[in-house]
Scaffold this active site. Structure first.
Site, short mmCIF file in Angstrom:
data_model
loop_
_atom_site.label_atom_id
_atom_site.label_comp_id
_atom_site.label_asym_id
_atom_site.label_seq_id
_atom_site.Cartn_x
_atom_site.Cartn_y
_atom_site.Cartn_z
N ASP A 185 56.51 25.72 22.55
CA ASP A 185 55.24 25.84 21.83
C ASP A 185 55.41 25.34 20.40
OD1 ASP A 185 54.32 26.90 24.11
OD2 ASP A 185 54.02 28.95 23.35
N ASP A 201 53.25 22.51 18.56
CA ASP A 201 52.53 22.76 17.31
C ASP A 201 52.93 21.78 16.22
OD1 ASP A 201 51.18 24.79 18.50
OD2 ASP A 201 52.49 26.39 17.75
N SER A 227 25.42 25.95 45.54
CA SER A 227 26.21 27.17 45.70
C SER A 227 26.76 27.14 47.12
CB SER A 227 25.36 28.40 45.44
OG SER A 227 24.23 28.34 46.26
N GLU A 243 40.99 26.78 50.35
CA GLU A 243 41.55 27.14 49.03
C GLU A 243 40.93 28.44 48.54
OE1 GLU A 243 40.67 23.94 46.33
OE2 GLU A 243 38.54 24.23 46.46
N LYS A 256 38.86 31.09 46.52
CA LYS A 256 37.64 31.01 45.74
C LYS A 256 37.87 31.78 44.45
CE LYS A 256 32.70 31.76 46.06
NZ LYS A 256 32.60 32.61 44.88
N ASP A 283 37.26 33.53 41.00
CA ASP A 283 36.12 34.31 40.52
C ASP A 283 35.91 34.06 39.03
OD1 ASP A 283 34.03 36.00 40.77
OD2 ASP A 283 35.22 37.83 40.93
N ARG A 324 26.59 25.77 35.15
CA ARG A 324 25.83 25.49 36.35
C ARG A 324 24.36 25.87 36.18
NH1 ARG A 324 24.19 28.46 40.67
NH2 ARG A 324 23.86 27.25 42.54
N TYR A 331 37.45 21.14 41.63
CA TYR A 331 37.41 21.03 43.08
C TYR A 331 36.34 20.10 43.64
CZ TYR A 331 34.18 24.87 42.05
OH TYR A 331 33.20 25.65 41.51
N LYS A 364 34.21 35.57 52.19
CA LYS A 364 34.45 36.54 51.11
C LYS A 364 35.46 37.61 51.52
CE LYS A 364 31.92 36.65 47.86
NZ LYS A 364 30.90 36.20 46.96
N CYS A 383 45.08 76.47 34.70
CA CYS A 383 45.28 75.80 35.98
C CYS A 383 44.25 76.33 36.98
CB CYS A 383 46.70 76.08 36.48
SG CYS A 383 46.96 75.54 38.18
N CYS A 434 46.47 78.46 39.84
CA CYS A 434 47.21 79.71 39.57
C CYS A 434 46.77 80.37 38.26
CB CYS A 434 48.71 79.44 39.56
SG CYS A 434 49.25 78.55 38.10
N CYS A 488 50.30 72.20 34.22
CA CYS A 488 50.19 73.63 34.50
C CYS A 488 51.53 74.26 34.17
CB CYS A 488 49.87 73.82 35.99
SG CYS A 488 50.31 75.46 36.59
N CYS A 499 52.97 78.57 40.81
CA CYS A 499 51.70 77.92 41.15
C CYS A 499 51.77 77.38 42.57
CB CYS A 499 51.44 76.78 40.17
SG CYS A 499 49.96 75.84 40.55
C1 9MJ Z 1 35.71 28.31 43.66
N1 9MJ Z 1 34.86 29.12 43.04
O1 9MJ Z 1 36.92 28.45 43.58
C2 9MJ Z 1 33.78 25.80 45.20
N2 9MJ Z 1 35.16 27.22 44.41
O2 9MJ Z 1 32.53 23.97 46.17
C3 9MJ Z 1 35.85 26.32 45.17
N3 9MJ Z 1 33.86 26.87 44.46
C4 9MJ Z 1 32.56 25.09 45.48
N4 9MJ Z 1 35.00 25.44 45.66
C5 9MJ Z 1 31.25 23.57 46.24
N5 9MJ Z 1 37.19 26.35 45.35
C6 9MJ Z 1 30.48 24.45 45.57
C7 9MJ Z 1 31.31 25.43 45.07
#
Ligand code: 9MJ
Length: 678
Positions: A35, A39, A84, A115, A117, A119, A138, A227, A316, A410, A413, A429, A435
């Site tokens: 690092d 830098d 979506s 792969e 998903k 979050d 989005r 992706y 999911k 407690c 007891c 306690c 107890c």
């Molecule tokens: C996520 N959230 O990891 C898509 N996503 O592909 C992956 N979302 C996606 N693909 C098309 N791995 C619409 C959303």
């Protein structure tokens, strides 16, 4: 002012180097410089650009932070809608998805990319001739917000694509997210600055990208995996989803390292099951698996329905967080008397099981959450971790709720509750084995698999045995008869006989199991094993001094005191004799003689004090022991050497008074080097 050619070349060279380093760090996860070195290069470029303003380019790594705060985000219309994904919540829905695709395109086996998903939140990056010109959220899929300034602060997003001959225009899409570690660190900073903490990494990522001041975004630990493509104007594009991921990676964009080609629905489901198991060990949150038809031409011919493509599916994971209502708040008494508050919940399906209790950890946690009976709460169950309350949904609090009053006695007891630990966080306690709750837990521990391994002596039976007064202490277990046991609820004659047989079998044990089974505070299996190996017999352990106990690698002053105190107490000694009289036995072994006279420090007693630069105290202790030394906790006239680190305690003073030889760290290292060399 004209810029000297040398400066121009150096700036270009620095930019290229910094981009390469970013790529190694964020995309390959394999940094090639420290690092500090990074830098230093960045600072050199900043200085050059400060001297010659003409050198500043939009894709310069110096331009990640520095834009002025906005007053609002501009709108961005997505030329190609940001779709979506359709969701599947069980395997049958995945099987249907695959069948429909096979029917539509008339093939037997479909190749997919599977792969995780991630979050986070979906983001679009627009590159013109390889330079990042726009970042957008989005939004509703058709219109998002222009978050270019903020996106530029994310170091895993290249400001210029690597390589050359880039498409004239390419829109790359992916997920911006925060790692668990980054999320925890951020919340710590928020909390110490008196700011609101984020509920989860996704909210934290979304909140961070929607800061009007990019300086704030720059401080947030955001990452991105790419992706998909959106709008493109390019001569050549990959033919499959998997090749697309590889191409993105070549351009320096991070893609999920876990993406895999799979054939047919069975392999999709196998991938899913593998990831369910791996989920909690990933550094970032994922909420399912995405399957995508691999061939891009097939994707095109399959098309989309409403706002979701037909060629992709999000399978999911069972939700890890759900909302429910708190029916009651109770406290539980553990084996050592520790009092843990728990929330009794309206049962709710979360993380794949029905949850009706959540731990509240301690009194401070209830205060932090301001949790009350009647509250609607978010509960979380991640992996096999005990479910916990994440937040209280204050908006849904009924009008008449009362603050929870932590008990002062407690509940089982009625002995006083005492507070210990940092800031009195642990409530305990004070009743000890008086107890019945502690007695029950003590018996459960004694009977458990890694302790005496008494098959068939389950929690329900132990609870009854204590409640009807048939068992007062662990030794009483060994005088139970079939007739007595058969009188208990839900215990048939046959099971009673089996239990008596199991008790009989458990009498033949090992010293390490027996020591662990005694339930001495902070003596786990490892420490019990060390004690057994080191001393060889129970008598030697019972006669050991605290100082002597501390000569074992894993035993510090607190555990030494726990062990010593345990064996001083007459009721413990009585229970042990009773157990032996009733036939509990183990083979005694020869103590493992570390102090073999062949070793260079045999017969020497050494004390460590202060901190050492080169190694942790435990390592120093083990290395000395491996050389045959006895390492103890306090200085006496029997001590041969005291090793004195930085900020030594009173042991150094005592050594001086007694005239014990002292070695500083340098001398100690020299001694080790000399004695450890073969
Ligand atoms: C996520 N959230 O990891 C898509 N996503 O592909 C992956 N979302 C996606 N693909 C098309 N791995 C619409 C959303």
């Amino acid at each position: 002012m004209t810029v000297p050619t040398r400066a121009r070349q150096r700036a270009a060279d620095l930019r290229a180097q910094l981009n390469q380093h970013n790529y190694h760090y964020y995309v390959l996860d394999d940094p090639i410089v420290s690092d500090t070195e990074y830098d230093r290069l960045l600072r050199e470029l900043q200085n050059l650009e400060a001297s010659y303003k003409e050198l500043v380019t939009a894709d310069s790594p110096t331009q990640r932070v520095g834009a002025e705060p906005l007053s609002y985000f501009k709108e961005v219309k997505h030329k190609v809608p940001m779709l979506s994904l359709s969701n599947a919540f069980d395997e049958n829905e995945v099987i249907t998805f695959d069948r429909r695709i096979r029917e539509r395109i008339d093939v037997d086996v479909v190749e997919y990319v599977a792969e995780p998903k991630v979050d986070g939140l979906a983001i679009s990056l627009l590159y013109e001739r390889g330079v990042l010109v726009r970042g957008a959220t989005r939004g509703d899929g058709m219109t998002g917000e222009d978050v270019t300034q903020n996106v530029k602060t994310i170091r895993s997003i290249p400001l210029r694509l690597l390589g050359n001959r880039h498409p004239r225009l390419i829109e790359v899409r992916g997920e911006v997210f925060m790692t668990h570690q980054g999320f925890i660190a951020l919340n710590k900073r928020q909390s110490s600055a008196g700011l609101k903490e984020f509920v989860n990494p996704r909210n934290a990522a979304a909140g961070s990208l929607r800061q009007l001041d990019p300086k704030l975004t720059a401080e947030r630990p955001l990452r991105m995996f790419c992706y998909a493509l959106g709008d493109v104007d390019a001569r050549h594009l990959p033919e499959s989803q998997f090749e697309l991921l590889q191409q993105l990676s070549v351009w320096g964009l991070a893609v999920s390292p876990l993406a895999q080609l799979v054939k047919g629905v069975e392999q999709c489901l196998a991938y899913y099951r593998k990831m369910v198991a791996q989920r909690t060990s990933l550094a970032y949150p994922i909420d399912g698996i995405v399957y995508k038809v691999n061939s891009l031409s097939l994707q095109k011919s399959l098309g989309a329905v409403s706002r979701a493509p037909r060629w992709a599916l999000a399978h999911k994971f069972p939700a890890q967080e759900e909302t429910t209502v708190v029916k009651a708040i109770e406290v539980q008494v553990g084996r050592t008397g520790a009092i843990t508050p728990v929330a009794r919940l309206e049962p709710v399906f979360v993380g794949g099981v029905t949850v009706s209790n959540a731990t509240l950890h301690n009194r401070a946690e209830i205060e932090r959450l301001d949790l009350r009976v009647g509250d609607t709460v978010v509960v979380r169950r991640a992996g096999d971790v005990i479910p916990e309350v994440v937040t209280v949904v204050k908006k849904r609090r009924p009008r008449t709720t009362k603050r929870f009053k932590f008990p002062i006695r407690c509940p089982v007891c009625h002995s006083d509750i005492v507070y210990e630990g940092g800031e009195g966080i642990i409530a305990r306690c004070s009743g000890g084995l008086y107890c019945s709750a502690q007695r029950k837990e003590h018996l459960k521990h004694f009977a458990s698999r890694k302790a005496m391994d008494i098959d068939g002596l389950g929690d329900k039976i132990i609870d009854q045995l204590v409640e009807v007064g048939m068992v007062q202490d662990i030794a009483d277990l060994y005088s139970l008869t079939v007739t007595q046991l058969a009188g208990l609820d839900r215990l048939a004659d046959k099971s009673a006989q089996n239990l008596v047989d199991a008790l009989e079998r458990s009498k033949q044990t090992t010293l390490r199991r027996f020591l662990f089974a005694l339930g001495i505070s902070q003596v786990g299996e490892t420490t019990a094993g060390q004690l057994a190996d080191h001393y060889g017999s129970l008598e030697s352990i019972m006669n050991a001094t605290e100082d002597d106990l501390q000569s074992l690698t894993d035993i510090g002053p607190i555990v030494a005191t726990n062990i010593f105190t345990f064996f001083c107490q007459s009721h413990n000694k009585q229970v042990i004799s009773k157990l032996r009289r009733r036939g509990v036995k183990w083979p005694e072994t020869e103590p493992i003689q570390r102090n073999s006279s062949k070793l260079p420090l045999s017969g020497k007693t050494i004390v460590l004090t202060g901190t050492l630069d080169a190694m942790a105290r435990n390592e120093a202790k083990t290395r000395l022991q491996d050389l045959g030394a006895k390492v103890t906790g306090s200085v006496s006239s029997n001590t041969d050497y005291v090793i004195v680190g930085a900020e030594p305690g009173s042991k150094a003073t005592k050594a001086e008074q007694l005239g014990v030889e002292m070695l500083d760290e340098k001398q100690f290292m020299k001694l080790l080097a000399k004695l450890e060399s073969p």
